[in-house]
Design a protein around this motif. Structure first.
Motif, PDB file in Angstrom:
ATOM      1  N   SER A 282       0.758  -1.189   0.255  1.00 40.61           N
ATOM      2  CA  SER A 282      -0.060   0.104  -0.233  1.00 40.61           C
ATOM      3  C   SER A 282       0.781   1.451   0.259  1.00 40.61           C
ATOM      4  O   SER A 282       0.333   2.287  -0.928  1.00 40.61           O
ATOM      5  N   LEU A 283       2.077   1.587   1.069  1.00 41.27           N
ATOM      6  CA  LEU A 283       3.010   2.346   0.489  1.00 41.27           C
ATOM      7  C   LEU A 283       3.421   2.655  -0.792  1.00 41.27           C
ATOM      8  O   LEU A 283       3.185   3.503  -0.960  1.00 41.27           O
ATOM      9  N   TYR A 284       4.031   1.392  -1.205  1.00 44.55           N
ATOM     10  CA  TYR A 284       3.886   1.932  -2.974  1.00 44.55           C
ATOM     11  C   TYR A 284       3.457   2.678  -3.671  1.00 44.55           C
ATOM     12  O   TYR A 284       3.185   3.169  -4.486  1.00 44.55           O
ATOM     13  N   LEU A 285       1.574   1.525  -3.729  1.00 42.17           N
ATOM     14  CA  LEU A 285       0.540   2.664  -4.117  1.00 42.17           C
ATOM     15  C   LEU A 285       0.193   3.441  -3.584  1.00 42.17           C
ATOM     16  O   LEU A 285      -0.213   4.536  -4.401  1.00 42.17           O
ATOM     17  N   LYS A 286       0.833   4.302  -2.163  1.00 44.98           N
ATOM     18  CA  LYS A 286       0.736   5.310  -2.106  1.00 44.98           C
ATOM     19  C   LYS A 286       1.423   6.907  -2.278  1.00 44.98           C
ATOM     20  O   LYS A 286       1.153   7.834  -2.841  1.00 44.98           O
ATOM     21  N   ARG A 287       3.105   6.283  -2.860  1.00 46.09           N
ATOM     22  CA  ARG A 287       3.501   6.681  -3.513  1.00 46.09           C
ATOM     23  C   ARG A 287       3.030   6.960  -4.472  1.00 46.09           C
ATOM     24  O   ARG A 287       3.882   8.446  -5.624  1.00 46.09           O
ATOM     25  N   LEU A 288       3.211   5.942  -5.309  1.00 47.35           N
ATOM     26  CA  LEU A 288       2.662   6.208  -7.180  1.00 47.35           C
ATOM     27  C   LEU A 288       1.882   7.362  -7.143  1.00 47.35           C
ATOM     28  O   LEU A 288       1.309   8.385  -8.282  1.00 47.35           O
ATOM     29  N   GLU A 289       0.469   7.148  -6.163  1.00 46.53           N
ATOM     30  CA  GLU A 289      -0.376   8.579  -5.847  1.00 46.53           C
ATOM     31  C   GLU A 289       0.118   9.376  -6.235  1.00 46.53           C
ATOM     32  O   GLU A 289      -0.285  10.415  -6.957  1.00 46.53           O
ATOM     33  N   TYR A 290       0.770  10.012  -4.722  1.00 43.08           N
ATOM     34  CA  TYR A 290       2.369  11.159  -4.880  1.00 43.08           C
ATOM     35  C   TYR A 290       2.174  11.778  -6.084  1.00 43.08           C
ATOM     36  O   TYR A 290       2.277  12.529  -6.825  1.00 43.08           O
ATOM     37  N   ARG A 291       3.014  10.735  -6.862  1.00 44.43           N
ATOM     38  CA  ARG A 291       3.367  10.509  -7.877  1.00 44.43           C
ATOM     39  C   ARG A 291       2.911  11.278  -9.299  1.00 44.43           C
ATOM     40  O   ARG A 291       3.175  12.370 -10.076  1.00 44.43           O
ATOM     41  N   LEU A 292       1.740  10.738  -8.801  1.00 41.38           N
ATOM     42  CA  LEU A 292       0.988  10.698 -10.414  1.00 41.38           C
ATOM     43  C   LEU A 292       0.104  12.178  -9.992  1.00 41.38           C
ATOM     44  O   LEU A 292       0.521  12.565 -11.046  1.00 41.38           O
ATOM     45  N   ILE A 293      -0.067  12.122  -8.763  1.00 40.41           N
ATOM     46  CA  ILE A 293      -1.102  13.727  -8.681  1.00 40.41           C
ATOM     47  C   ILE A 293       0.526  15.115  -8.923  1.00 40.41           C
ATOM     48  O   ILE A 293       0.037  15.723  -9.734  1.00 40.41           O
ATOM     49  N   GLU A 294       1.773  14.826  -8.568  1.00 40.33           N
ATOM     50  CA  GLU A 294       2.545  15.525  -9.075  1.00 40.33           C
ATOM     51  C   GLU A 294       2.421  15.724 -10.498  1.00 40.33           C
ATOM     52  O   GLU A 294       2.985  17.088 -10.935  1.00 40.33           O
ATOM     53  N   LYS A 295       3.122  14.654 -11.469  1.00 39.76           N
ATOM     54  CA  LYS A 295       3.044  15.034 -12.707  1.00 39.76           C
ATOM     55  C   LYS A 295       1.259  15.396 -13.213  1.00 39.76           C
ATOM     56  O   LYS A 295       1.559  16.176 -14.452  1.00 39.76           O
ATOM     57  N   ILE A 296       0.981  15.208 -12.771  1.00 43.32           N
ATOM     58  CA  ILE A 296      -0.530  15.595 -13.793  1.00 43.32           C
ATOM     59  C   ILE A 296      -0.458  17.441 -13.065  1.00 43.32           C
ATOM     60  O   ILE A 296      -0.681  17.649 -13.912  1.00 43.32           O
TER      61      ILE A 296
END
Ligand SMILES: Nc1nc2c(ncn2[C@@H]2O[C@H](COP(=O)(O)OP(=O)(O)OP(=O)(O)O)[C@@H](O)[C@H]2O)c(=O)[nH]1
Ligand SMILES: [Mg+2]
Length: 305
Positions: A282-296
């Motif tokens: 889940s931590l990896y997923l959360k990091r992924l979400e953070y990175r996606l938000i940043e990219k968007i």
């Protein structure tokens, strides 16, 4: 200043005060000298001349609801009418002239922290250490890279600040606002500023550091419950593994069977392993979400520009 940057008329300075008769006048003068005209002093019930000095200098003075610095900021939000709010302590430690540097990057962010890089020797040693621990913990828990999350000078979008719950105790308010931004829009930045020795007496005791650290962890739990699962999993693994090894050793080398312990330890190990693995995932997923938000966000800014 680049186009689209907010100007000083978009900013209301909010100064929380408690017994700051010596500093408050200096802070207001310096803000005005730097072009910030809208100033609200939120007083926590000072018994000295703080309110008197503040209104004689032309600031709007309001009494806070409840107690502590956090509720002072919450009270101030009822009166702020500009899109930006500049929170600044009333003890003349923060140099108001840095408001220009903060505004110049503001258009891309929701919060800009004035990071105390210059004049660190003016922060008492214990507080410096406490700030460091809290900032490191904050960075790990929220996946950011800040250097001074406890700074008492920061510019924040008023509408974003209004979303904060203000449930932490007094001095955790800086961490709480930063946690909100770090976990939602992630548009948080720092600008290096200078810190001066305070005038007047400080209110920050030793126990405050622990309270703020505790609140940092508590906020992380609210925003990221995976941590609870991880900690419980580790708690189950730590005694589970040695007990299992002991049972194994006794059986193989001494021929002694411990059925009940075998069952208990196997349960502990498997429950622990599953929760630890799940939380890492889940931590990896959360990091992924953070990175996606940043990219968007970045793309959106490019499109808008
Ligand atoms: N309204 C209000 N303001 C407060 C309260 N407690 C502290 N403040 C103000 O919040 C600001 C920060 O408090 P300080 O005592 O300077 O804390 P600090 O900067 O972390 O520590 P020092 O090193 O002592 O300066 C100051 O302007 C205080 O007057 C409170 O309960 N209510
Ligand atoms: Mg201070």
């Amino acid at each position: 200043m680049s186009s689209g940057s907010p100007s000083k008329s978009d900013v209301t300075a909010v100064i929380p005060t408690l017994q700051e008769e010596e500093g408050i006048g200096l802070v207001i003068d310096e803000l005005k000298a730097n072009g910030v005209e809208k100033i609200i002093v939120v007083d926590g019930g000072s018994t000295d001349r703080t309110r008197e000095v503040a209104s004689s200098k032309g600031a709007r003075v309001v009494l806070q609801e409840g107690r502590g610095k956090a509720l002072a900021i919450k009270t101030a939000l009822k009166y702020v009418e500009t899109p930006w709010m500049l929170v600044i302590d009333g003890d003349y430690t923060y140099d108001a002239s840095y408001v220009d540097a903060m505004l110049s990057v503001a258009k891309d962010y929701d919060e800009i922290i004035g990071a105390r890089l210059l004049g660190r020797e003016n922060i008492p040693l214990l507080n410096r250490f406490g700030n460091w621990v809290i900032t490191k913990a904050f960075n790990v828990l929220f996946g950011v890279r800040l250097s001074d999350v406890c700074s008492g000078m920061y510019l924040v979008r008023t509408e974003i600040a209004r979303e904060v719950w203000f449930e932490g105790k007094g001095f955790s308010v800086e961490v709480e606002i930063a946690a909100h931004v770090a976990n939602t829009t992630r548009r948080i930045a720092e600008v290096p500023i200078r810190y001066r020795r305070r005038v007047g007496k400080g209110k920050l005791g030793k126990r405050h550091g622990f309270l703020i650290l505790f609140d940092t962890v508590r906020l992380a739990w609210r925003y990221n419950p995976t941590l609870v699962i991880f900690l419980l999993g580790s708690l189950s693994l730590m005694p589970g593994v040695p007990i299992f090894l002991w049972v194994f050793y006794e059986y193989v080398f001494r021929g002694v069977e411990h059925f009940v312990w075998a069952i208990i330890s196997l349960q502990m190990v498997s429950v622990g392993l599953v929760s630890v693995l799940l939380s890492i995932l889940s931590l990896y997923l959360k990091r992924l979400e953070y990175r996606l938000i940043e990219k968007i966000e970045k793309r959106l800014r490019q499109v808008q520009a």
